[in-house]
Design a protein around this motif. Structure first.
Motif, PDB file in Angstrom:
ATOM      1  N   UNK A 115       0.830  -1.205   0.000  1.00  0.00           N
ATOM      2  CA  UNK A 115       0.000   0.000   0.000  1.00  0.00           C
ATOM      3  C   UNK A 115       0.868   1.261   0.000  1.00  0.00           C
ATOM      4  N   UNK A 116       1.998   1.217   0.735  1.00  0.00           N
ATOM      5  CA  UNK A 116       2.908   2.364   0.766  1.00  0.00           C
ATOM      6  C   UNK A 116       3.558   2.588  -0.596  1.00  0.00           C
ATOM      7  N   UNK A 117       3.720   1.531  -1.365  1.00  0.00           N
ATOM      8  CA  UNK A 117       4.233   1.650  -2.734  1.00  0.00           C
ATOM      9  C   UNK A 117       3.196   2.318  -3.634  1.00  0.00           C
ATOM     10  N   UNK A 118       1.918   2.018  -3.401  1.00  0.00           N
ATOM     11  CA  UNK A 118       0.879   2.372  -4.361  1.00  0.00           C
ATOM     12  C   UNK A 118       0.152   3.685  -4.084  1.00  0.00           C
ATOM     13  N   UNK A 119      -0.064   4.020  -2.818  1.00  0.00           N
ATOM     14  CA  UNK A 119      -0.966   5.123  -2.482  1.00  0.00           C
ATOM     15  C   UNK A 119      -0.251   6.471  -2.624  1.00  0.00           C
ATOM     16  N   UNK A 120      -0.692   7.343  -3.506  1.00  0.00           N
ATOM     17  CA  UNK A 120      -0.011   8.629  -3.705  1.00  0.00           C
ATOM     18  C   UNK A 120       0.048   9.478  -2.445  1.00  0.00           C
ATOM     19  N   UNK A 121      -1.025   9.460  -1.646  1.00  0.00           N
ATOM     20  CA  UNK A 121      -1.110  10.315  -0.468  1.00  0.00           C
ATOM     21  C   UNK A 121      -0.151   9.909   0.647  1.00  0.00           C
TER      22      UNK A 121
ATOM     23  N   UNK B  99       5.865  11.255   1.949  1.00  0.00           N
ATOM     24  CA  UNK B  99       6.392  12.107   2.999  1.00  0.00           C
ATOM     25  C   UNK B  99       5.856  11.831   4.391  1.00  0.00           C
ATOM     26  N   UNK B 100       5.162  10.705   4.580  1.00  0.00           N
ATOM     27  CA  UNK B 100       4.523  10.453   5.860  1.00  0.00           C
ATOM     28  C   UNK B 100       5.057   9.171   6.503  1.00  0.00           C
ATOM     29  N   UNK B 101       4.875   9.077   7.822  1.00  0.00           N
ATOM     30  CA  UNK B 101       5.229   7.875   8.585  1.00  0.00           C
ATOM     31  C   UNK B 101       3.947   7.211   9.052  1.00  0.00           C
ATOM     32  N   UNK B 102       3.980   5.878   9.130  1.00  0.00           N
ATOM     33  CA  UNK B 102       2.789   5.118   9.487  1.00  0.00           C
ATOM     34  C   UNK B 102       3.124   4.024  10.501  1.00  0.00           C
TER      35      UNK B 102
ATOM     36  N   UNK C 181      -3.917   6.366  11.135  1.00  0.00           N
ATOM     37  CA  UNK C 181      -3.368   7.003   9.930  1.00  0.00           C
ATOM     38  C   UNK C 181      -3.190   5.975   8.814  1.00  0.00           C
ATOM     39  N   UNK C 182      -2.676   4.788   9.149  1.00  0.00           N
ATOM     40  CA  UNK C 182      -2.512   3.741   8.138  1.00  0.00           C
ATOM     41  C   UNK C 182      -3.870   3.308   7.587  1.00  0.00           C
ATOM     42  N   UNK C 183      -4.875   3.218   8.457  1.00  0.00           N
ATOM     43  CA  UNK C 183      -6.216   2.846   7.994  1.00  0.00           C
ATOM     44  C   UNK C 183      -6.791   3.924   7.073  1.00  0.00           C
ATOM     45  N   UNK C 184      -6.653   5.195   7.481  1.00  0.00           N
ATOM     46  CA  UNK C 184      -7.310   6.291   6.763  1.00  0.00           C
ATOM     47  C   UNK C 184      -6.593   6.660   5.463  1.00  0.00           C
ATOM     48  N   UNK C 185      -5.265   6.699   5.502  1.00  0.00           N
ATOM     49  CA  UNK C 185      -4.501   7.165   4.338  1.00  0.00           C
ATOM     50  C   UNK C 185      -4.153   6.006   3.398  1.00  0.00           C
ATOM     51  N   UNK C 186      -3.663   4.906   3.955  1.00  0.00           N
ATOM     52  CA  UNK C 186      -3.245   3.776   3.125  1.00  0.00           C
ATOM     53  C   UNK C 186      -4.410   2.844   2.778  1.00  0.00           C
ATOM     54  N   UNK C 187      -5.486   2.910   3.556  1.00  0.00           N
ATOM     55  CA  UNK C 187      -6.548   1.925   3.391  1.00  0.00           C
ATOM     56  C   UNK C 187      -6.160   0.580   3.978  1.00  0.00           C
ATOM     57  N   UNK C 188      -5.263   0.612   4.959  1.00  0.00           N
ATOM     58  CA  UNK C 188      -4.746  -0.615   5.567  1.00  0.00           C
ATOM     59  C   UNK C 188      -5.801  -1.266   6.456  1.00  0.00           C
TER      60      UNK C 188
END
Length: 322
Positions: free
Chosen positions: A209-215, A218-221, A296-303
């Protein structure tokens, strides 16, 4: 998909899972590591991070994304060793990513940077105190993250997976079982401290997901299973699954912490600086609750964790029993 990804530390526990997950989802993966015999099949780069960072290194071909899993991880060791592996090594990987024109670098850090000799619950990514790292490993991971944040060139994403478990785990559970076999597992504060673990498959998912999600740029999860449980509960579930007796050793936490500090002082001056039987960091992790906020991982990455803790513990036990 079809993007080309280079994964460092691919001969290790997490790196191997990351390689297999990315390949299963259509990525072309170059598996990089020092031990050729332990690298997954397919395109490989055999060498250490110094080799990878060298301008004249063997050509890896074009690379779109670099996933940096390689690290020296231990509660004990010399600063020079951690600095070279985790700080200089990260600088080498950043240099490589710039050289090949990678669009993104995903850096695997550690929630050890949150460690403190007290309970900490629902820790958010910005709640880091870099002033008093509990050991050289944590200090090196703080330095490595600083390099990544300051980097120019590729986009960067930092993941902090907590307590990675699963089939093939070379460290966390085996260390625990060795202590169990020798003397029984110490229970400090009755083993009531909450432990946040992560199935290795879920970490590999977070990496993808960190490879794919544009948003994510620059962020830490934080990454966990989102299912913190008392240490004693997880311990007994693991031992029962393995068919082992429940050998507990209730001990006073303060006294054990003091003993660990004394052992570190002694081992620090002995020839070869052997690892102490117990360290302050280890005592802290099994005494105090530490849970991570993964919103943050759930909301931004969709994890969303795909493998439960129960399933992970059961598969580990089944594999170990043969």
């Amino acid at each position: 998909m079809g993007e080309r990804v280079l994964v460092t530390g691919a001969s290790g526990f997490l790196g191997g899972y990351v390689v297999r997950d990315l390949r299963a989802h259509g990525y072309v993966v170059v598996a990089a590591g020092r031990r050729a015999e332990a690298l997954p099949d397919g395109p490989t780069f055999v060498g250490d991070l110094d080799d990878l960072g060298r301008a004249g290194a063997p050509d890896t071909g074009p690379v779109d994304v670099v996933v940096h899993c390689a690290a020296l991880s231990s509660p004990w060791g010399r600063w020079a060793e951690f600095e070279h592996a985790n700080v200089t090594g990260t600088a080498r990987v950043l240099g490589y990513a710039r050289r090949v024109g990678a669009r993104r670098l995903v850096h695997i850090s550690s929630p050890g940077i949150y460690a403190a000799p007290r309970d900490r619950l629902a820790i958010r990514e910005d709640q880091v105190d870099p002033s008093r790292p509990m050991n050289h490993y944590i200090r090196s991971k703080l330095h490595a993250e600083a390099l990544v944040r300051a980097a120019t060139g590729p986009e960067t994403v930092v993941l902090r997976p907590r307590g990675i478990i699963g089939v093939g785990d070379p460290a966390l559970v085996p260390r625990l079982l060795r202590v169990h076999e020798r003397v029984g597992v110490p229970l400090l504060h009755g083993g009531r401290g909450l432990v946040d673990l992560t199935a290795v498959e879920n970490v590999a998912l977070a990496v993808r997901l960190a490879v794919e999600v544009p948003e994510a740029q620059g962020r830490a999860f934080n990454v966990t299973n989102g299912d913190p449980r008392p240490f004693v509960e997880l311990l007994d579930q693991l031992l029962t699954g393995l068919g082992l007796p429940l050998r507990h050793r209730p001990l006073p936490a303060g006294a054990v912490y003091g003993i660990a500090a004394a052992l570190e002082a002694v081992c620090g001056v002995l020839p070869g600086r052997p690892e102490p039987p117990v360290t302050r960091y280890t005592v802290s992790t099994i005494t105090h609750s530490q849970t991570l906020d993964i919103s943050r991982a759930r909301d931004v990455l969709g994890y969303a964790p795909a493998v439960t803790l129960d399933a992970s513990l059961a598969s580990y036990a089944e594999h170990r029993r043969g």
